[in-house]
Enzyme design. Structure first.
Site, PDB file in Angstrom:
ATOM      1  N   GLU A 225      -0.943   1.650  -5.201  1.00  0.00           N
ATOM      2  CA  GLU A 225      -0.754   0.407  -4.447  1.00  0.00           C
ATOM      3  C   GLU A 225      -0.792  -0.786  -5.405  1.00  0.00           C
ATOM      4  O   GLU A 225      -1.573  -0.799  -6.369  1.00  0.00           O
ATOM      5  CB  GLU A 225      -1.864   0.292  -3.404  1.00  0.00           C
ATOM      6  CG  GLU A 225      -2.046   1.555  -2.554  1.00  0.00           C
ATOM      7  CD  GLU A 225      -3.427   1.673  -1.938  1.00  0.00           C
ATOM      8  OE1 GLU A 225      -4.062   0.613  -1.696  1.00  0.00           O
ATOM      9  OE2 GLU A 225      -3.886   2.804  -1.714  1.00  0.00           O
TER      10      GLU A 225
ATOM     11  N   HIS B 137       0.845  -1.214   0.000  1.00  0.00           N
ATOM     12  CA  HIS B 137       0.000   0.000   0.000  1.00  0.00           C
ATOM     13  C   HIS B 137       0.877   1.260   0.000  1.00  0.00           C
ATOM     14  O   HIS B 137       0.861   2.044   0.965  1.00  0.00           O
ATOM     15  CB  HIS B 137      -0.882  -0.076   1.258  1.00  0.00           C
ATOM     16  CG  HIS B 137      -2.009   0.888   1.339  1.00  0.00           C
ATOM     17  ND1 HIS B 137      -1.858   2.240   1.315  1.00  0.00           N
ATOM     18  CD2 HIS B 137      -3.343   0.680   1.487  1.00  0.00           C
ATOM     19  CE1 HIS B 137      -3.033   2.821   1.445  1.00  0.00           C
ATOM     20  NE2 HIS B 137      -3.948   1.927   1.530  1.00  0.00           N
TER      21      HIS B 137
HETATM   22  O1  TA6 Z   1      -6.226   1.681  -0.422  1.00  0.00           O
HETATM   23  C1  TA6 Z   1      -7.128   2.733  -0.202  1.00  0.00           C
HETATM   24  C2  TA6 Z   1      -7.830   2.493   1.120  1.00  0.00           C
HETATM   25  O2  TA6 Z   1      -8.501   1.258   1.132  1.00  0.00           O
HETATM   26  C3  TA6 Z   1      -8.772   3.673   1.387  1.00  0.00           C
HETATM   27  O3  TA6 Z   1     -10.114   3.286   1.288  1.00  0.00           O
HETATM   28  C4  TA6 Z   1      -8.370   4.143   2.785  1.00  0.00           C
HETATM   29  O4  TA6 Z   1      -9.129   3.468   3.761  1.00  0.00           O
HETATM   30  C5  TA6 Z   1      -6.896   3.761   2.803  1.00  0.00           C
HETATM   31  O5  TA6 Z   1      -6.869   2.479   2.197  1.00  0.00           O
HETATM   32  C6  TA6 Z   1      -6.227   3.812   4.151  1.00  0.00           C
HETATM   33  O6  TA6 Z   1      -6.670   2.751   4.935  1.00  0.00           O
HETATM   34  P1  TA6 Z   1      -6.139   2.690   6.461  1.00  0.00           P
HETATM   35  O7  TA6 Z   1      -6.771   1.480   7.063  1.00  0.00           O
HETATM   36  O8  TA6 Z   1      -4.633   2.592   6.402  1.00  0.00           O
HETATM   37  O9  TA6 Z   1      -6.567   3.999   7.079  1.00  0.00           O
END
Ligand code: TA6
Length: 297
Positions: free
Chosen positions: A269, A165
């Site tokens: 990601e 991510h």
């Molecule tokens: O990858 C994008 C995502 O799924 C968004 O929807 C947002 O929730 C982000 O990840 C961050 O997630 P986190 O659990 O690290 O706050």
């Protein structure tokens, strides 16, 4: 010195692979290569920093990030496994990004410094077959990340999602453009997960953006005119790419993210999520690999 620290010593290489006390008193590895440095917290095997000499950092880290053993770090490269996104009764994005990983290998060459971290094998449980994760980080002219998943169960299939991510540091989100996704189908999470097809050869970010691109193996390029650099994301054994920027309201809603930080970051990601989730046969393994490269222009 604890037994764990004693066992660690042979894997540390002075000036190349060093263990330091990081934020929140969490242990972090500092990798030094010929022309780059990297930092990895054992907490979540979380890469928080990569920087080439005479360049800006490649990765964004929130100034508000927590560094606590039961919380994810905000920024860098969170490891997402075995589910992506929220899950009833459990933390979003799986449990490995808040787990304690161990250093199991280290190696250096003239130009590169690499370490391998391992998450202790998880025994068979009602929900998850036994599995073992190993994560190799190679700092050199580029940053290479390799997440290996092994299904160590002898009888059960392992069905999982995975994602690196990555939070990239950029100069100004308003001028930034993303290429490599034209024609790819995606789920628009900001528009009720509506299925769409990317029509733009160059994607601009003009509001909260949360797009899950599926069935794409292509590399993605981030062009950042403010910092006069391009970032190239090349991946293998990954069929999904997610593009995310929280923009104004969501930035304000996240306690571990500064209200004014959204213009300086962009998540691109790489993994296998949603319709691209994987099924691993008993005894099999698979590796998700990424190479991140920055080029000034
Ligand atoms: O990858 C994008 C995502 O799924 C968004 O929807 C947002 O929730 C982000 O990840 C961050 O997630 P986190 O659990 O690290 O706050």
């Amino acid at each position: 010195m604890t037994d764990k620290e004693t066992a660690l010593q042979p894997l540390l290489i002075s000036g190349r692979v060093e263990m330091r006390t990081g934020n929140g008193h969490l242990p972090k590895l500092v990798l030094t290569a010929a022309r780059s440095t990297a930092e990895i917290y054992l907490h979540g095997a979380h890469v928080t920093h990569f920087q080439k000499q005479n360049e800006r950092p490649l990765l964004f880290m929130s100034a508000q990030s927590l560094f606590a053993s039961d919380k994810p770090i905000r920024g860098g490269v969170p490891l997402i496994f075995p589910w992506f996104g929220p899950r009833d009764g459990a933390a979003a994005h799986g449990f490995v990004r808040t787990a304690a990983w161990s250093l199991v290998e280290s190696s250096v060459t003239d130009n590169e410094t690499s370490v391998t971290l391992e998450l202790a094998q998880a025994a068979d449980s009602a929900e998850w077959p036994a599995h073992r994760l190993r994560y190799r980080v190679i700092a050199g002219e580029t940053l290479r990340l390799e997440l290996e998943t092994a299904n160590t169960s002898l009888t059960r299939e392992l069905k999982y999602e995975e994602c690196l991510h990555t939070y990239f540091a950029i100069g100004d989100i308003h001028a930034t453009r993303i290429t490599g996704l034209q024609g790819v189908h995606y789920l628009d999470k900001v528009d009720h997960f509506t299925e769409k097809t990317e029509t733009a050869p160059e994607i601009a970010i003009t509001g909260e953006t949360d797009c899950v691109y599926l069935n794409t193996t292509s590399s993605v390029t981030i062009t950042d005119p403010a910092w006069r650099r391009q970032i190239v994301v090349e991946k293998s054994d990954s069929n999904s790419t997610v593009v995310w920027n929280p923009w104004i309201a969501k930035a304000k809603a996240m306690a571990d993210f500064g209200d004014d930080e959204y213009p300086q970051m962009l998540c691109v990601e790489s993994g296998n999520v949603d319709g691209n989730r994987l099924t691993l046969a008993p005894g099999a393994n698979a590796t998700l690999a990424l190479e991140l490269r920055s080029e000034a222009f």
